[in-house]
Design a protein around this motif. Structure first.
Motif, PDB file in Angstrom:
ATOM      1  N   UNK A  59       0.860  -1.176   0.000  1.00 40.40           N
ATOM      2  CA  UNK A  59       0.000   0.000   0.000  1.00 40.40           C
ATOM      3  C   UNK A  59       0.900   1.230   0.000  1.00 40.40           C
ATOM      4  N   UNK A  60       0.521   2.248  -0.777  1.00 41.83           N
ATOM      5  CA  UNK A  60       1.363   3.432  -0.906  1.00 41.83           C
ATOM      6  C   UNK A  60       0.544   4.712  -0.785  1.00 41.83           C
ATOM      7  N   UNK A  61       1.200   5.741  -0.264  1.00 40.76           N
ATOM      8  CA  UNK A  61       0.624   7.081  -0.336  1.00 40.76           C
ATOM      9  C   UNK A  61       0.707   7.553  -1.780  1.00 40.76           C
ATOM     10  N   UNK A  62      -0.246   8.360  -2.181  1.00 40.10           N
ATOM     11  CA  UNK A  62      -0.294   8.831  -3.563  1.00 40.10           C
ATOM     12  C   UNK A  62       0.979   9.600  -3.941  1.00 40.10           C
ATOM     13  N   UNK A  63       1.565  10.282  -2.959  1.00 41.90           N
ATOM     14  CA  UNK A  63       2.725  11.127  -3.231  1.00 41.90           C
ATOM     15  C   UNK A  63       3.985  10.334  -3.560  1.00 41.90           C
ATOM     16  N   UNK A  64       4.020   9.045  -3.226  1.00 43.09           N
ATOM     17  CA  UNK A  64       5.228   8.254  -3.468  1.00 43.09           C
ATOM     18  C   UNK A  64       4.991   7.095  -4.437  1.00 43.09           C
ATOM     19  N   UNK A  65       3.753   6.851  -4.789  1.00 46.76           N
ATOM     20  CA  UNK A  65       3.435   5.723  -5.656  1.00 46.76           C
ATOM     21  C   UNK A  65       4.146   5.875  -6.995  1.00 46.76           C
ATOM     22  N   UNK A  66       4.802   4.802  -7.416  1.00 48.14           N
ATOM     23  CA  UNK A  66       5.553   4.830  -8.663  1.00 48.14           C
ATOM     24  C   UNK A  66       7.011   5.210  -8.487  1.00 48.14           C
ATOM     25  N   UNK A  67       7.351   5.762  -7.322  1.00 46.20           N
ATOM     26  CA  UNK A  67       8.742   6.140  -7.033  1.00 46.20           C
ATOM     27  C   UNK A  67       9.349   5.290  -5.925  1.00 46.20           C
ATOM     28  N   UNK A  68       8.545   4.910  -4.944  1.00 36.03           N
ATOM     29  CA  UNK A  68       9.014   4.122  -3.805  1.00 36.03           C
ATOM     30  C   UNK A  68       8.499   2.696  -3.930  1.00 36.03           C
ATOM     31  N   UNK A  69       9.303   1.762  -3.410  1.00 37.28           N
ATOM     32  CA  UNK A  69       8.903   0.362  -3.378  1.00 37.28           C
ATOM     33  C   UNK A  69       9.186  -0.219  -2.004  1.00 37.28           C
ATOM     34  N   UNK A  70       8.161  -0.769  -1.390  1.00 38.54           N
ATOM     35  CA  UNK A  70       8.321  -1.423  -0.080  1.00 38.54           C
ATOM     36  C   UNK A  70       8.430  -2.921  -0.301  1.00 38.54           C
ATOM     37  N   UNK A  71       9.286  -3.554   0.493  1.00 33.86           N
ATOM     38  CA  UNK A  71       9.458  -5.002   0.373  1.00 33.86           C
ATOM     39  C   UNK A  71       9.888  -5.568   1.707  1.00 33.86           C
ATOM     40  N   UNK A  72       9.880  -6.902   1.809  1.00 36.58           N
ATOM     41  CA  UNK A  72      10.345  -7.517   3.054  1.00 36.58           C
ATOM     42  C   UNK A  72      11.110  -8.775   2.738  1.00 36.58           C
ATOM     43  N   UNK A  73      12.025  -9.108   3.643  1.00 35.65           N
ATOM     44  CA  UNK A  73      12.810 -10.333   3.541  1.00 35.65           C
ATOM     45  C   UNK A  73      12.526 -11.124   4.815  1.00 35.65           C
ATOM     46  N   UNK A  74      11.690 -12.134   4.691  1.00 33.63           N
ATOM     47  CA  UNK A  74      11.284 -12.887   5.877  1.00 33.63           C
ATOM     48  C   UNK A  74      12.492 -13.533   6.564  1.00 33.63           C
ATOM     49  N   UNK A  75      13.413 -14.036   5.790  1.00 30.63           N
ATOM     50  CA  UNK A  75      14.563 -14.749   6.360  1.00 30.63           C
ATOM     51  C   UNK A  75      15.448 -13.815   7.177  1.00 30.63           C
ATOM     52  N   UNK A  76      15.497 -12.552   6.780  1.00 32.46           N
ATOM     53  CA  UNK A  76      16.349 -11.584   7.471  1.00 32.46           C
ATOM     54  C   UNK A  76      15.571 -10.729   8.472  1.00 32.46           C
ATOM     55  N   UNK A  77      14.280 -10.975   8.581  1.00 35.21           N
ATOM     56  CA  UNK A  77      13.443 -10.173   9.474  1.00 35.21           C
ATOM     57  C   UNK A  77      13.597  -8.685   9.196  1.00 35.21           C
ATOM     58  N   UNK A  78      13.635  -8.331   7.936  1.00 36.71           N
ATOM     59  CA  UNK A  78      13.923  -6.950   7.552  1.00 36.71           C
ATOM     60  C   UNK A  78      12.934  -6.458   6.502  1.00 36.71           C
ATOM     61  N   UNK A  79      12.545  -5.206   6.667  1.00 33.71           N
ATOM     62  CA  UNK A  79      11.687  -4.527   5.705  1.00 33.71           C
ATOM     63  C   UNK A  79      12.516  -3.441   5.030  1.00 33.71           C
ATOM     64  N   UNK A  80      12.232  -3.169   3.768  1.00 29.90           N
ATOM     65  CA  UNK A  80      12.985  -2.189   3.010  1.00 29.90           C
ATOM     66  C   UNK A  80      12.046  -1.150   2.392  1.00 29.90           C
ATOM     67  N   UNK A  81      12.634   0.006   2.114  1.00 29.41           N
ATOM     68  CA  UNK A  81      11.943   1.021   1.333  1.00 29.41           C
ATOM     69  C   UNK A  81      12.931   1.552   0.306  1.00 29.41           C
ATOM     70  N   UNK A  82      12.746   1.163  -0.934  1.00 28.62           N
ATOM     71  CA  UNK A  82      13.574   1.669  -2.019  1.00 28.62           C
ATOM     72  C   UNK A  82      12.947   2.965  -2.513  1.00 28.62           C
ATOM     73  N   UNK A  83      13.704   4.033  -2.434  1.00 26.40           N
ATOM     74  CA  UNK A  83      13.202   5.361  -2.806  1.00 26.40           C
ATOM     75  C   UNK A  83      13.979   5.870  -4.009  1.00 26.40           C
TER      76      UNK A  83
END
Length: 125
Positions: A59-83
């Motif tokens: 889910x994204x805010x309209x202001x960042x949609x298309x520019x930001x990507x959120x993802x997660x790595x279950x094995x590393x217990x880590x969430x990312x935000x590529x901006x």
């Protein structure tokens, strides 16, 4: 004890990119959802993006949609935000948040029980 630790912030020129990380302690399969919020100087904290830990739905805010990507790595217990394509208005402190119950609204701060300390992102030439 739940602990969320953000990293990856910094100074970047307009049009540049950064990747934020949020390392979660504990067994992340117990998290229902995680998200990113940001707070610019003098402004209220606002929703940026969120992800269902189990399904991967995003889910994204309209202001960042298309520019930001959120993802997660279950094995590393880590969430990312590529901006990407960063703008000066993206400047602020970025916080990661988590909840162990289904959030009524993914974009609402009140849906999240756990928060990190934040990492500063500055977009400036």
């Amino acid at each position: 004890q739940v602990q969320l630790v953000e990293s990856g912030g910094g100074l970047v020129q307009p049009g540049g990119s950064l990747r934020l990380s949020c390392a979660a302690s504990g067994r992340t399969f117990s998290y229902y959802a995680m998200g990113w919020f940001r707070q610019a100087p003098g402004k209220e904290r606002e929703f940026v993006a969120a992800i269902s830990w189990r399904t991967g739905n995003t889910y994204y805010a309209a202001s960042v949609k298309g520019r930001f990507t959120i993802s997660r790595d279950n094995a590393k217990n880590t969430m990312y935000l590529q901006m990407n394509s960063l703008k000066p208005e993206d400047t602020g402190v970025y916080y990661c948040a988590a909840t162990k119950t289904p959030p009524p609204l993914y974009g609402s701060m009140s849906s999240y029980n756990y928060w990190g300390q934040g990492t500063q992102v500055t977009v400036s030439s």
